[in-house]
Design an enzyme around this catalytic site. Structure first.
Site, PDB file in Angstrom:
ATOM      1  N   THR A 178      -1.589  19.415  15.289  1.00 56.25           N
ATOM      2  CA  THR A 178      -0.955  20.381  16.106  1.00 56.25           C
ATOM      3  C   THR A 178      -0.335  19.794  17.399  1.00 56.25           C
ATOM      4  O   THR A 178      -0.881  18.721  17.711  1.00 56.25           O
ATOM      5  CB  THR A 178      -1.820  21.421  16.383  1.00 56.25           C
ATOM      6  OG1 THR A 178      -1.953  21.930  15.228  1.00 56.25           O
ATOM      7  CG2 THR A 178      -1.436  22.678  17.362  1.00 56.25           C
ATOM      8  N   ARG A 206       0.314  31.364   4.795  1.00 58.88           N
ATOM      9  CA  ARG A 206      -0.906  31.080   5.445  1.00 58.88           C
ATOM     10  C   ARG A 206      -0.637  31.066   7.202  1.00 58.88           C
ATOM     11  O   ARG A 206       0.265  30.167   7.578  1.00 58.88           O
ATOM     12  CB  ARG A 206      -1.379  29.758   4.995  1.00 58.88           C
ATOM     13  CG  ARG A 206      -2.651  29.478   5.895  1.00 58.88           C
ATOM     14  CD  ARG A 206      -2.434  28.320   6.984  1.00 58.88           C
ATOM     15  NE  ARG A 206      -3.812  27.916   7.351  1.00 58.88           N
ATOM     16  CZ  ARG A 206      -3.729  26.968   8.473  1.00 58.88           C
ATOM     17  NH1 ARG A 206      -2.614  27.054   9.252  1.00 58.88           N
ATOM     18  NH2 ARG A 206      -4.874  26.400   8.884  1.00 58.88           N
ATOM     19  N   GLY A 208      -2.468  30.053  10.512  1.00 55.24           N
ATOM     20  CA  GLY A 208      -3.596  29.241  11.167  1.00 55.24           C
ATOM     21  C   GLY A 208      -4.129  29.730  12.594  1.00 55.24           C
ATOM     22  O   GLY A 208      -3.609  30.960  12.971  1.00 55.24           O
ATOM     23  N   ASP A 209      -4.849  28.929  13.255  1.00 46.62           N
ATOM     24  CA  ASP A 209      -5.438  29.463  14.407  1.00 46.62           C
ATOM     25  C   ASP A 209      -4.395  29.406  15.911  1.00 46.62           C
ATOM     26  O   ASP A 209      -4.532  30.046  16.742  1.00 46.62           O
ATOM     27  CB  ASP A 209      -6.671  28.401  14.878  1.00 46.62           C
ATOM     28  CG  ASP A 209      -6.141  27.014  15.037  1.00 46.62           C
ATOM     29  OD1 ASP A 209      -5.193  26.448  14.171  1.00 46.62           O
ATOM     30  OD2 ASP A 209      -6.291  26.544  16.182  1.00 46.62           O
ATOM     31  N   THR A 229      -7.363  22.027  18.140  1.00 50.85           N
ATOM     32  CA  THR A 229      -6.507  21.424  16.913  1.00 50.85           C
ATOM     33  C   THR A 229      -7.421  21.034  15.763  1.00 50.85           C
ATOM     34  O   THR A 229      -8.530  20.960  16.212  1.00 50.85           O
ATOM     35  CB  THR A 229      -5.724  20.051  17.427  1.00 50.85           C
ATOM     36  OG1 THR A 229      -5.127  19.364  16.429  1.00 50.85           O
ATOM     37  CG2 THR A 229      -6.461  19.022  18.218  1.00 50.85           C
ATOM     38  N   GLY A 230      -6.781  20.771  14.524  1.00 49.90           N
ATOM     39  CA  GLY A 230      -7.655  20.409  13.407  1.00 49.90           C
ATOM     40  C   GLY A 230      -7.747  21.695  12.301  1.00 49.90           C
ATOM     41  O   GLY A 230      -6.484  22.249  12.362  1.00 49.90           O
ATOM     42  N   GLY A 232      -7.631  25.171  11.152  1.00 55.79           N
ATOM     43  CA  GLY A 232      -7.477  26.228  11.974  1.00 55.79           C
ATOM     44  C   GLY A 232      -8.266  27.291  11.375  1.00 55.79           C
ATOM     45  O   GLY A 232      -8.892  28.109  12.127  1.00 55.79           O
TER      46      GLY A 232
HETATM   47  N1  ASP Z   1      -4.818  24.139  13.856  1.00 57.57           N
HETATM   48  C1  ASP Z   1      -3.614  23.919  13.087  1.00 57.57           C
HETATM   49  C2  ASP Z   1      -3.785  24.854  11.853  1.00 57.57           C
HETATM   50  O1  ASP Z   1      -4.422  24.977  11.049  1.00 57.57           O
HETATM   51  C3  ASP Z   1      -3.474  22.506  12.538  1.00 57.57           C
HETATM   52  C4  ASP Z   1      -3.761  21.373  13.473  1.00 57.57           C
HETATM   53  O2  ASP Z   1      -4.233  21.531  14.617  1.00 57.57           O
HETATM   54  O3  ASP Z   1      -3.378  20.271  13.412  1.00 57.57           O
HETATM   55  O4  ASP Z   1      -2.631  25.169  11.647  1.00 57.57           O
END
Ligand code: ASP
Length: 312
Positions: A178, A206, A208-209, A229-230, A232
């Site tokens: 992200t 879906r 995400g966060d 980030t990561g 979600g």
């Molecule tokens: N957090 C984001 C999600 O899960 C993806 C990301 O941060 O790379 O949608």
């Protein structure tokens, strides 16, 4: 007058060595653009929006142009923005073909009575506000999705184990990075913004966060600002950004980033990164992934851009 600060990230996860240079140039450019706005008297909100747009328009990042593809090979973007002074925030989810989802999120915050708008409703709003549309699929992501699909079908994509079971049962006919930005302006206001294509091979629909206040981002002048980030799902279950902000009541921004990442890692699992910023100008970056691509610009020090922060 406070000295402005901007910190941005271009995603956690595993960045291939061949992309490091381009990604670091991308976060440096985003930090520079946002910092310029702050130096010219722009607000923290303007700065985080400008920085996020710079990364949405850069195909190396998983946001706007260059977003990852979902299970059906389509781009569905999430984005949000939050003002630490008024505690107002706006987000959009599952939007298709909007060039800069973070701009749309700001419209939701400033021009509607809502906080989060998804899907076709958000796209209608984008048309009403005359926001540019664009094809956000780039060849690199199409190739990556094909590779992920191969791993998924052979049961080797470990991040989506339940979806794999659905697939095996015939009920279904997955990398991430992200972008996010935090800014402190000369009036001592904080703001946060983030934008993403989500996880590669996510199920259509879906969310995400990223568009969720408290999960993907949070900003409160009395605490601090954070954006994650990561994976979600981990960020939502742990309300990671709100937790980091709460910690900044008593801890430094760096300690808050570190402790939050540790806590999420211990309770919910690995696969997360976070950046933090306090009203005193302190900042932090921590992750329990291989990399976190981030950059910071302040008035006093030379700009920094790195592929790793405090690794937990
Ligand atoms: N957090 C984001 C999600 O899960 C993806 C990301 O941060 O790379 O949608």
């Amino acid at each position: 007058m406070t000295k402005p600060v901007i910190i941005v990230h271009g995603g956690a996860g595993r960045w291939p060595k061949t992309s490091h240079k381009t990604a670091l140039e991308g976060v440096s450019k985003a930090a520079k653009t946002g910092f310029l706005a702050l130096s010219e008297g722009g607000t923290a909100l303007d700065a985080v929006e400008i920085a996020a747009i710079s990364m949405e328009d850069n195909p190396i990042f998983n946001a706007g142009t260059g977003s990852t593809l979902n299970f059906e090979g389509k781009v569905e973007d999430d984005a949000a923005i939050m003002d630490g002074d008024s505690l107002r925030g706006g987000g959009v989810a599952m939007v298709k073909g909007v060039r800069n989802p973070v701009r749309l999120a700001r419209f939701v915050m400033e021009r509607t009575d809502h906080v989060l708008i998804g899907g076709s409703g958000a796209e209608k709003l984008a048309s009403a506000f005359k926001l540019p549309r664009a094809s956000l699929r780039v060849p690199r992501r199409v190739r990556a999705a094909r590779q992920d699909m191969h791993l998924f079908k052979t049961g080797r994509l470990t991040v989506l184990p339940r979806n794999y079971r659905l697939f095996r049962a015939g009920l279904l006919s997955l990398s991430s990075d992200t972008v996010g930005a935090l800014a402190l302006d000369s009036q001592r206001n904080l703001a946060a913004a983030c934008s993403t294509g989500g996880m590669s091979l996510k199920l259509p629909g879906r969310i995400g966060d990223t568009p969720i206040l408290g999960a993907g981002l949070y900003a409160d002048n009395s605490l601090g600002a954070a954006t994650a980030t990561g994976i979600g799902e981990l960020a939502m279950r742990s309300t990671i950004s709100r937790v980091a902000c709460d910690l900044m009541r008593t801890k430094s921004a760096a300690a808050a980033a570190l402790l939050t990442t540790r806590m999420v890692g211990a309770k919910f699992g690995k696969g997360i990164g976070i950046i933090t910023l306090k009203r005193n100008g302190q900042y932090g970056a921590a992750h329990n992934t291989r990399n976190l691509c981030w950059a910071v610009q302040t008035s006093d020090a030379t700009p920094v851009a790195q592929m790793t922060g405090k690794r937990v």
